[in-house]
Every structure is written in C-alpha cells, then in structure tokens.
Scaffold this motif. Structure first.
Motif, PDB file in Angstrom:
ATOM      1  N   SER A 102      40.898  36.472  26.062  1.00 33.52           N
ATOM      2  CA  SER A 102      41.420  36.153  27.017  1.00 33.52           C
ATOM      3  C   SER A 102      40.544  36.618  28.506  1.00 33.52           C
ATOM      4  CB  SER A 102      42.691  36.225  27.521  1.00 33.52           C
ATOM      5  OG  SER A 102      43.127  37.623  27.107  1.00 33.52           O
ATOM      6  N   HIS A 103      39.929  38.166  28.680  1.00 32.22           N
ATOM      7  CA  HIS A 103      39.476  38.523  29.445  1.00 32.22           C
ATOM      8  C   HIS A 103      38.931  38.567  30.292  1.00 32.22           C
ATOM      9  CE1 HIS A 103      36.976  41.651  31.561  1.00 32.22           C
ATOM     10  NE2 HIS A 103      38.038  42.613  31.563  1.00 32.22           N
ATOM     11  N   ASP A 104      37.357  37.676  29.849  1.00 35.06           N
ATOM     12  CA  ASP A 104      36.807  36.759  31.089  1.00 35.06           C
ATOM     13  C   ASP A 104      36.883  35.877  31.710  1.00 35.06           C
ATOM     14  OD1 ASP A 104      34.962  38.274  30.118  1.00 35.06           O
ATOM     15  OD2 ASP A 104      33.612  37.304  29.500  1.00 35.06           O
ATOM     16  N   LEU A 105      38.479  35.244  30.929  1.00 38.18           N
ATOM     17  CA  LEU A 105      38.858  34.016  31.839  1.00 38.18           C
ATOM     18  C   LEU A 105      39.625  34.634  32.866  1.00 38.18           C
ATOM     19  CD1 LEU A 105      39.699  30.780  32.205  1.00 38.18           C
ATOM     20  CD2 LEU A 105      42.193  31.827  30.313  1.00 38.18           C
ATOM     21  N   ILE A 106      40.538  35.909  32.955  1.00 42.49           N
ATOM     22  CA  ILE A 106      41.494  35.923  33.735  1.00 42.49           C
ATOM     23  C   ILE A 106      41.261  37.185  35.091  1.00 42.49           C
ATOM     24  CG2 ILE A 106      43.014  35.567  32.108  1.00 42.49           C
ATOM     25  CD1 ILE A 106      44.177  39.621  31.669  1.00 42.49           C
ATOM     26  N   LEU A 107      40.075  37.478  34.050  1.00 46.75           N
ATOM     27  CA  LEU A 107      39.148  38.649  35.642  1.00 46.75           C
ATOM     28  C   LEU A 107      39.453  38.397  36.894  1.00 46.75           C
ATOM     29  CD1 LEU A 107      38.986  41.879  35.830  1.00 46.75           C
ATOM     30  CD2 LEU A 107      36.871  41.311  35.104  1.00 46.75           C
ATOM     31  N   PRO A 108      38.315  36.912  36.855  1.00 48.89           N
ATOM     32  CA  PRO A 108      38.232  36.405  38.291  1.00 48.89           C
ATOM     33  C   PRO A 108      39.204  36.357  39.069  1.00 48.89           C
ATOM     34  CG  PRO A 108      36.854  35.265  36.797  1.00 48.89           C
ATOM     35  CD  PRO A 108      37.675  36.406  35.447  1.00 48.89           C
ATOM     36  N   LYS A 109      40.172  35.450  38.112  1.00 46.09           N
ATOM     37  CA  LYS A 109      41.525  35.570  39.492  1.00 46.09           C
ATOM     38  C   LYS A 109      42.311  36.706  39.375  1.00 46.09           C
ATOM     39  CE  LYS A 109      42.298  32.192  35.193  1.00 46.09           C
ATOM     40  NZ  LYS A 109      43.269  31.105  35.398  1.00 46.09           N
ATOM     41  N   PHE A 110      42.228  37.288  38.855  1.00 46.46           N
ATOM     42  CA  PHE A 110      43.626  38.247  39.148  1.00 46.46           C
ATOM     43  C   PHE A 110      42.069  39.266  40.241  1.00 46.46           C
ATOM     44  CE2 PHE A 110      45.924  39.573  34.972  1.00 46.46           C
ATOM     45  CZ  PHE A 110      46.299  38.205  35.166  1.00 46.46           C
ATOM     46  N   LYS A 111      41.323  39.250  40.360  1.00 48.48           N
ATOM     47  CA  LYS A 111      40.740  39.982  41.624  1.00 48.48           C
ATOM     48  C   LYS A 111      40.939  38.864  42.561  1.00 48.48           C
ATOM     49  CE  LYS A 111      36.426  41.517  40.518  1.00 48.48           C
ATOM     50  NZ  LYS A 111      34.713  41.747  39.877  1.00 48.48           N
ATOM     51  N   ASP A 112      40.798  37.678  42.316  1.00 51.85           N
ATOM     52  CA  ASP A 112      40.860  36.962  42.921  1.00 51.85           C
ATOM     53  C   ASP A 112      42.839  37.165  44.659  1.00 51.85           C
ATOM     54  OD1 ASP A 112      40.467  35.164  45.264  1.00 51.85           O
ATOM     55  OD2 ASP A 112      41.750  33.578  44.285  1.00 51.85           O
ATOM     56  N   LEU A 113      43.641  37.097  43.256  1.00 52.68           N
ATOM     57  CA  LEU A 113      44.697  36.996  43.629  1.00 52.68           C
ATOM     58  C   LEU A 113      44.822  38.619  43.951  1.00 52.68           C
ATOM     59  CD1 LEU A 113      47.647  36.024  44.129  1.00 52.68           C
ATOM     60  CD2 LEU A 113      48.300  36.884  41.695  1.00 52.68           C
ATOM     61  N   ALA A 114      44.331  39.264  43.805  1.00 53.23           N
ATOM     62  CA  ALA A 114      44.518  40.647  44.488  1.00 53.23           C
ATOM     63  C   ALA A 114      44.178  41.129  45.953  1.00 53.23           C
ATOM     64  CB  ALA A 114      43.789  42.317  43.480  1.00 53.23           C
ATOM     65  N   GLU A 115      43.034  40.276  46.367  1.00 48.97           N
ATOM     66  CA  GLU A 115      42.172  40.627  47.500  1.00 48.97           C
ATOM     67  C   GLU A 115      42.739  39.767  48.632  1.00 48.97           C
ATOM     68  OE1 GLU A 115      39.244  41.841  49.222  1.00 48.97           O
ATOM     69  OE2 GLU A 115      39.588  42.866  47.336  1.00 48.97           O
ATOM     70  N   SER A 116      43.041  38.161  48.011  1.00 45.94           N
ATOM     71  CA  SER A 116      44.233  37.274  48.482  1.00 45.94           C
ATOM     72  C   SER A 116      45.493  38.126  48.761  1.00 45.94           C
ATOM     73  CB  SER A 116      44.356  36.066  47.521  1.00 45.94           C
ATOM     74  OG  SER A 116      45.761  35.749  46.869  1.00 45.94           O
ATOM     75  N   ARG A 117      45.808  39.402  48.321  1.00 47.79           N
ATOM     76  CA  ARG A 117      47.108  39.915  49.183  1.00 47.79           C
ATOM     77  C   ARG A 117      46.208  41.285  49.400  1.00 47.79           C
ATOM     78  NH1 ARG A 117      51.809  37.346  46.420  1.00 47.79           N
ATOM     79  NH2 ARG A 117      52.705  40.267  46.423  1.00 47.79           N
ATOM     80  N   GLY A 118      45.532  41.331  49.755  1.00 47.44           N
ATOM     81  CA  GLY A 118      45.286  42.481  50.586  1.00 47.44           C
ATOM     82  C   GLY A 118      45.255  44.175  50.279  1.00 47.44           C
ATOM     83  N   GLN A 119      45.245  43.572  48.630  1.00 50.92           N
ATOM     84  CA  GLN A 119      44.862  44.865  47.949  1.00 50.92           C
ATOM     85  C   GLN A 119      46.806  44.984  47.830  1.00 50.92           C
ATOM     86  OE1 GLN A 119      43.282  45.262  45.160  1.00 50.92           O
ATOM     87  NE2 GLN A 119      41.770  43.897  45.160  1.00 50.92           N
TER      88      GLN A 119
END
Lengths: 47, 468
Positions: free
Chosen positions: B244-261
C-alpha cells in the motif's frame, strides 16, 4: 547563575490555584492512540 | 524528588514536583547528585548549615575542582531550593481526592465510524476493524447524531469538544462523516460549543473531495504510514497481500502540503521487525513531512512483531540517535516535529491534568457503530468495559468511578517515577491488557516513555542554547 541555567519559569505549584478548567485536549485525540502523552499538551489558557 | 541525566553532551536536572528543568555544568551536576544521595535538602528546605555541608561533601567528592567553584555552585543550588525549584516537595496528593469528586463531564468522543477496513495491517489492535469479533459494520447517521447530542448534553460548561473519526477505516463511511460534521456545525450555533474534529485514515480512499473537506472541517488529520517502503508494506498490506505504500505516500505528501504542513501527523507504528525505527522517522522527514509520530507497537508478547524487553537498549539508542539528529536540524530547513519528543515547558498542562491522565472512561469515551460506549477505543469489544450507549447515556457508573480514581497516586509504580507528571500514569488500556488491571503499568511502555521524556527535554535545552 554561573553553573545552572533554568529552562522554564512556569512552576507546577502555580497551576494548583487556577488550573483544572478542563478545556484542554484529551491526549489520545492528537495522534497517539496507544500511549499516554500528556506533558506535551498545551494549556488552553496559555494559547 | 529530582531526576538527573546526561544526553547528547548536556547535563540536565529535573525537579519533578515543580516541573523546573535546569541545564547545569559538571560541577553543579555532581553537587546536585550529592545533595540527592546524602539527602541534604530532602525536606525541600534551605536551613542553616546545609550549604556548608554540601560544600564539604563536594570538596571531598571533587578534589580537583577549585573551592570557589564548588562554593558558587552550592550557593546557586541553595537559591533554587529556596525558590522551590529544586528538591521541591510533592504537595498534590491531597488534591486528588477533590479531583475524583469532580462532576462527570464528557468532552471528547472517538467515533468508530467504520468497523471495517480496506487494509489488513498485521499489528492492528482493532483486528482489521472487527474489534474482538464484532461484526463488520458502519455507523449510521442516526447513531452519529445521537453521539454528538450525548456529547453536548454531557459536556457541562466545557466549550471545546473533540470528536475523532476512527475505525477501522473512516473513509469507508465518508458520507456519514460529512453529515455528522454538518450536524455538529448546527449544534455549535444552538449550544455555544466548538467541535474540533480529527480524521484518522490509511489514505487508500483519500482523494480531492476528501482533501478539500478535511482542510475545511478537520482540526487535525492523522495519516497512517510506517516509514520506509519495505517496513510499511510488510505490516500494512491490502487483504490480498498487495503493498500500500506507493499508493498512499504521494497522497499524504499532497495533503500535508495543502494544510501548510500544519495540523496533521503522519503516524507510524514500529515493531520488533524495525527496531532501527529512527530510519523510518528520518525517511518521513526527508520526504518532506514536518509533523511526524512514529510509536511502538503494543502487542501481546506471543506475537513475533511485539516489542520485547531485550529490545529496550536498542530502542533507547534509536531515540537518542533521533534526538541528536533533530538537535542538529534545529533552525534548519530540514527540521521537523516528532510527536513523542514534543514537550511544552512553559505553557504545558496544569497539575490537575497531569494527575488525571488521558481521561479515558470519564472525559473521553469511544462509540461503536451501534452507539455503545466504551472507556476508549482500545477497550471496544470487551464486554466487561461496556459503559452504556449514546441513546441512554453512561449506565455503568461503577466502571466510570474506577476510571475516575485512576491517577498517578493510585498507581504503585508511579509514586517514585520521575516521569509521572509527563505521562500521567500511562495508558490504562495497556495496563489492563498486560496486567489485567487499569491501575497497574506496562513496563516496556514506561521504560520507553522515560527515555522519550529525557530526549524531549534535551531537545528543549539544545533549542535554548541555539537561540541564546
């Protein structure tokens, strides 16, 4: 002081009188879910 | 009571009952330890003759140190005793009696919005959402609304209420999550309350719609990822065994950025299989995450992945290594927060909070998809801990009282522990699961907690030095 530097000024004794309002977060709500981490929480009255 | 330790080249003295933290040089460090061993300031008083005794003992123990240095350090120590910042006595135990009589107020709920999951994580205490054999089930809107009504009704004058969408995997029931939040916003207006919502997710169903909703409505999101790909995929596969790692990592990175970290955690679990977990934390940091929580698995010692007592020295080393690396990153672009090393020395909790702990079974309750109430998410499914339901309220008052009496003075092992006002007696569920008693303690958890507190305080000292 030459030999000792104190990192914090807040003393637990001082919170006896005004503490206990209960507005703070419950610890498991933040991230942990499997431990109990209270010392890292912030008092709502100090925000 | 004091606790002294050295970490990353820094000498630290903790005064447990005042919460004062002192960074000291080698002379003061030795003298303070002499005071402790010889019980010079045992009663917290700086009476005549004590400083002179300390100087005499200090000169004997440290023959190579100039007398004036010892005299100056002893003077500073006595000043701190007088200021109730060193060898302070414990004056809180009597407060516990008052505190246990406090009114019953609920301020936080963990909503088990889905007892079902689309991953099959091997260490899941929720048994892939089934919680001790409970049926696969999604929470209905009716139960969700009743839960918020129950919370508002039982919250007294507390304004800030917390609701965590938990599972299983909450996004399997995303429609109901949205409707519960909308209902909560209505209640806020009519009852002068403020809901703070948290969403925990494994990321499989995370998409643009969820992201937009989470950024609008969620005070916090907890994103489950264990770290390095091979570590994550070993323990967090799909039911088919697929990674599941490769599926979720980019999504989590995008979400974290979108929340201003901000206002999120990537949250991983380490096990016996990755005792070198500092590599996983640093991997997540190097992927750009700024809010990281990687925590030890809690599992019966019959499980191959459980943390064992003999793992502790290696894990202590890993925490030290991680803390030292974080100290190097202070003020640099690649710095990050590690949840278990966060500590608030100036604005931290009051003594009442520190005495009473996490609030499970009293201020914090878990709600099953059917609407049953349990002391917390970890007790769900254990019938012995069924407290009532959101429609009729808490019925098992004897059980609530047991949790209400749970505090650091009620636990034998906490009485002499330096960490007691930081962990507040530890996790009741862990105590119960390992020893059958919420008033006991989970030894491995305690040892790791103590190490983490030392690291956290060392980092505060390093930060202070960096800004001085």
């Amino acid at each position: 002081m030459e030999h000792i530097k104190t990192l914090n000024t807040k003393r637990l004794q001082s919170t006896v009188k005004d503490g206990g309002c209960g507005e703070c977060q419950t610890s498991c709500q933040s991230a942990c879910k499997t431990s109990c981490t209270v010392g890292n929480q912030t008092c709502e009255n100090n925000k | 009571m004091i606790h002294t330790f050295k970490n990353n080249g820094i000498n630290i003295v903790m005064d447990i009952n005042s919460g004062a933290i002192h960074v000291v040089d080698d002379i003061a460090y030795d003298l303070i330890n002499i005071c402790d061993e010889k019980k010079i300031y045992e009663d917290g008083k700086a009476e005549t003759g004590r400083k002179e005794r300390l100087i005499e003992e200090g000169k004997k123990a440290c023959p190579g140190v100039p007398a004036e240095k010892i005299e100056q350090a002893a003077k500073e120590i006595e000043e701190l005793v007088e200021a109730e910042a060193l060898f302070t006595l414990d004056a809180y135990e009597e407060r516990v009696i008052d505190f246990s009589k406090r009114p019953n107020v609920v301020k936080a709920l963990c909503l088990h919005i889905a007892h079902d999951c689309n991953l099959a994580c091997k260490y899941c205490f929720a048994e892939e959402g089934k919680y001790h054999g409970q049926a696969t089930e999604l929470m209905s809107l009716e139960v969700g609304k009743a839960a918020l009504d129950f919370l508002v009704k039982n919250s007294g004058v507390r304004r800030n209420l917390e609701v965590d969408f938990f599972g299983g995997e909450p996004l399997l029931n995303f429609g109901v999550v949205k409707e519960i939040v909308a209902y909560g916003r209505e209640l806020e207006k009519t009852h002068n309350k403020k809901f703070r919502f948290t969403l925990t997710t494994n990321g499989v169903l995370l998409n643009e719609e969820v992201k937009e909703f989470a950024n609008r409505e969620m005070d916090n999101v907890v994103l489950s990822i264990d770290g390095r790909k091979e570590v994550h995929d070993k323990m967090r596969p799909f039911p088919s065994g697929a990674p599941s790692h490769d599926l979720i990592l980019p999504k989590f990175k995008d979400l974290a950025e979108s929340r201003g970290q901000q206002r999120y955690y990537v949250r991983g679990t380490f096990t016996h299989n990755n005792l070198d977990f500092s590599e996983d934390v640093l991997h997540l940091a190097d992927e750009g995450f700024k809010q990281i929580s990687v925590e030890p698995v809690v599992a019966k010692d019959t499980e191959s992945y459980a943390i064992k007592k003999e793992d502790l020295p290696k894990l202590f080393e890993e925490y030290d290594k991680l803390a030292a690396e974080m100290a190097k990153r202070i003020g640099k672009e690649n710095n990050f927060n590690f949840f278990h090393f966060m500590i608030d020395l100036e604005g931290g909790p009051c003594v009442y909070k520190r005495l009473s702990g996490c609030g499970s079974g009293t201020e914090y309750l878990a709600v099953t998809p059917k609407g049953e109430l349990y002391p917390c998410h970890q007790f769900v499914g254990n019938e012995e801990f069924l407290m009532g339901d959101v429609f009729t309220g808490v019925k098992n008052e004897a059980l609530r009282d047991r949790f209400k009496r749970c505090n650091v003075y009620a636990k034998e092992t906490c009485k002499d522990c330096f960490a007691r006002f930081y962990c507040s007696g530890g996790c009741s569920a862990n105590s119960y699961n390992f020893n059958g008693d919420i008033l006991s303690s989970y030894e491995i958890g305690c040892e790791l907690q103590k190490k983490r507190i030392e690291c956290a305080i060392m980092l505060k000292a390093a930060e202070a030095a960096a800004t001085a």
